[in-house]
Scaffold this motif. Structure first.
Motif, short mmCIF file in Angstrom:
data_model
loop_
_atom_site.label_atom_id
_atom_site.label_comp_id
_atom_site.label_asym_id
_atom_site.label_seq_id
_atom_site.Cartn_x
_atom_site.Cartn_y
_atom_site.Cartn_z
N GLU A 124 64.26 23.47 87.29
CA GLU A 124 63.59 23.08 88.53
C GLU A 124 63.57 21.56 88.70
OE1 GLU A 124 59.94 25.12 87.75
OE2 GLU A 124 60.42 26.68 89.19
N ASN B 254 63.49 19.34 86.49
CA ASN B 254 62.97 18.62 85.31
C ASN B 254 64.05 18.69 84.24
OD1 ASN B 254 60.14 18.09 86.15
ND2 ASN B 254 60.07 20.32 86.23
N ASN C 94 60.33 15.48 87.74
CA ASN C 94 60.85 15.67 89.10
C ASN C 94 59.91 15.17 90.19
OD1 ASN C 94 58.89 17.62 89.30
ND2 ASN C 94 60.28 19.29 89.85
C1 LIG Z 1 59.13 20.22 89.93
O1 LIG Z 1 58.78 21.02 88.79
C2 LIG Z 1 57.77 21.97 89.00
C3 LIG Z 1 57.52 22.68 87.70
O2 LIG Z 1 57.39 21.79 86.66
C4 LIG Z 1 58.18 22.96 90.10
O3 LIG Z 1 57.13 23.84 90.34
C5 LIG Z 1 58.55 22.18 91.37
O4 LIG Z 1 59.06 23.09 92.31
C6 LIG Z 1 59.58 21.13 91.07
N1 LIG Z 1 59.82 20.30 92.28
C7 LIG Z 1 61.03 20.07 92.75
C8 LIG Z 1 61.08 19.19 93.96
O5 LIG Z 1 62.03 20.52 92.24
#
Ligand SMILES: *[C@@H]1O[C@H](CO)[C@@H](O)[C@H](O)[C@H]1NC(C)=O
Ligand SMILES: *[C@@H]1O[C@H](CO)[C@@H](O)[C@H](O)[C@H]1NC(C)=O
Ligand SMILES: *[C@@H]1O[C@H](CO)[C@@H](O)[C@H](O)[C@H]1NC(C)=O
Ligand SMILES: *[C@@H]1O[C@H](CO)[C@@H](O)[C@H](O)[C@H]1NC(C)=O
Ligand SMILES: *[C@@H]1O[C@H](CO)[C@@H](O)[C@H](O)[C@H]1NC(C)=O
Ligand SMILES: *[C@@H]1O[C@H](CO)[C@@H](O)[C@H](O)[C@H]1NC(C)=O
Length: 250
Positions: free
Chosen positions: A40, A42, A65
């Motif tokens: 996601e 990260n 992220n």
């Molecule tokens: C960032 O990471 C979190 C989980 O750690 C996730 O829920 C979220 O959607 C992510 N945001 C993006 C913009 O990818």
């Protein structure tokens, strides 16, 4: 979730993720193998130095992220399977010129007036660490001991073999050792503390019924006043016990 492997051996080479998720690449580190994991947006980057190199810095890097930043600077892979050993105020049987190789053994010795703290030898391990850990050469001097809050200490110096003696302010008593001796850089005991002196209380009575209690105390006082020894006191207590038992069973 997707994983990929990046190797950057001298000339950085990237095995980029095929497609799909937009994962930023961890910064390249020369002479390392990088394992990246993306979830996601990260990213977790794990660096492993190639053989003959050791890592300085954090092994793992995390990309956030939200803040769009890596949580720490990229590590560096330095030449030598383990760091070059260092011994201040001492010497070792390694040339210090060659990079350290895996399995290398080094022995240590301190200059005169210094004490070796730790192992007198160490070996460079597969995991890039010296085991046992590298020693240090210490003067044998102790750090100043903790001063009691309500007292003070006297000492000529804190050299090995020296003593320090503690005193409490008036009305306070020392709890712990009064003297500490410095032994090769470490005090023989924990420093004592000063506590308010307790006013001695009469031994409290364990009997529930007050009158029995008073009677026993009065009797003990009477025995004491008559100047009996402890042995005699014990004997007379036995007699008293027998008398009481007689009353009970008669
Ligand atoms: C960032 O990471 C979190 C989980 O750690 C996730 O829920 C979220 O959607 C992510 N945001 C993006 C913009 O990818
Ligand atoms: C990595 O290696 C390349 C090629 O040897 C060199 O130009 C570059 O400065 C090195 N990068 C670092 C961070 O040492
Ligand atoms: C990512 O960064 C945001 C904003 O700086 C912060 O609130 C959040 O705790 C960070 N997440 C992690 C997992 O460090
Ligand atoms: C140092 O001494 C150890 C033990 O005697 C030996 O095994 C090792 O090879 C020596 N190292 C060097 C660099 O001479
Ligand atoms: C290391 O210390 C041990 C005992 O503490 C001793 O037997 C040995 O000779 C020492 N080795 C060297 C190289 O000084
Ligand atoms: C320090 O105290 C120890 C133990 O109480 C004693 O044996 C030693 O002689 C003392 N050293 C000095 C320098 O007073």
């Amino acid at each position: 979730m997707k994983s990929w492997l990046i190797s950057c051996i001298l000339v950085t080479e990237w095995l980029l993720p095929t497609s799909g998720e937009d994962c930023p690449s961890p910064p390249p580190v020369n002479n390392s193998i990088l394992v990246g994991t993306c979830m996601e947006g990260n990213v977790l980057g794990t660096y492993i130095c190639i053989k003959g190199y050791h890592l300085v810095g954090k092994k793992e890097l995390l990309y956030n992220n939200t803040s769009l930043e890596w949580d720490s600077p990229a590590p560096i892979c330095h030449l030598g399977h383990c760091p070059i050993p260092v011994l201040v105020n001492g010497h070792m049987n390694s040339s210090n010129l060659e990079p350290v190789s895996e399995g290398e053994v080094v022995t240590f010795e301190c200059d005169t007036d210094y004490i070796l703290k730790g192992s007198n030898w160490s070996q460079c391990q597969k995991n890039n660490m010296w085991i046992p850990p590298l020693p240090i050469c210490s003067t044998g001097q102790c750090p100043p001991p903790r001063k009691p809050k309500l007292g003070h200490f006297k000492a000529r110096d804190f050299n090995s073999g020296s003593n320090v003696t503690f005193y409490c302010n008036d009305g306070y008593q020392l709890i712990g050792a009064q003297s500490l001796q410095c032994m090769d850089g470490e005090w023989s005991h924990e420093p004592p503390i000063c506590e308010k002196m307790e006013v001695k209380k009469e031994a409290s009575c364990v009997f529930q019924e007050n009158n029995i209690c008073e009677t026993v105390q009065r009797w003990i006082q009477y025995q004491k006043a008559s100047g009996q020894t402890l042995e005699e006191l014990k004997y007379s207590l036995e007699i008293k016990k027998l008398q009481l038992e007689k009353i009970k069973f008669s």
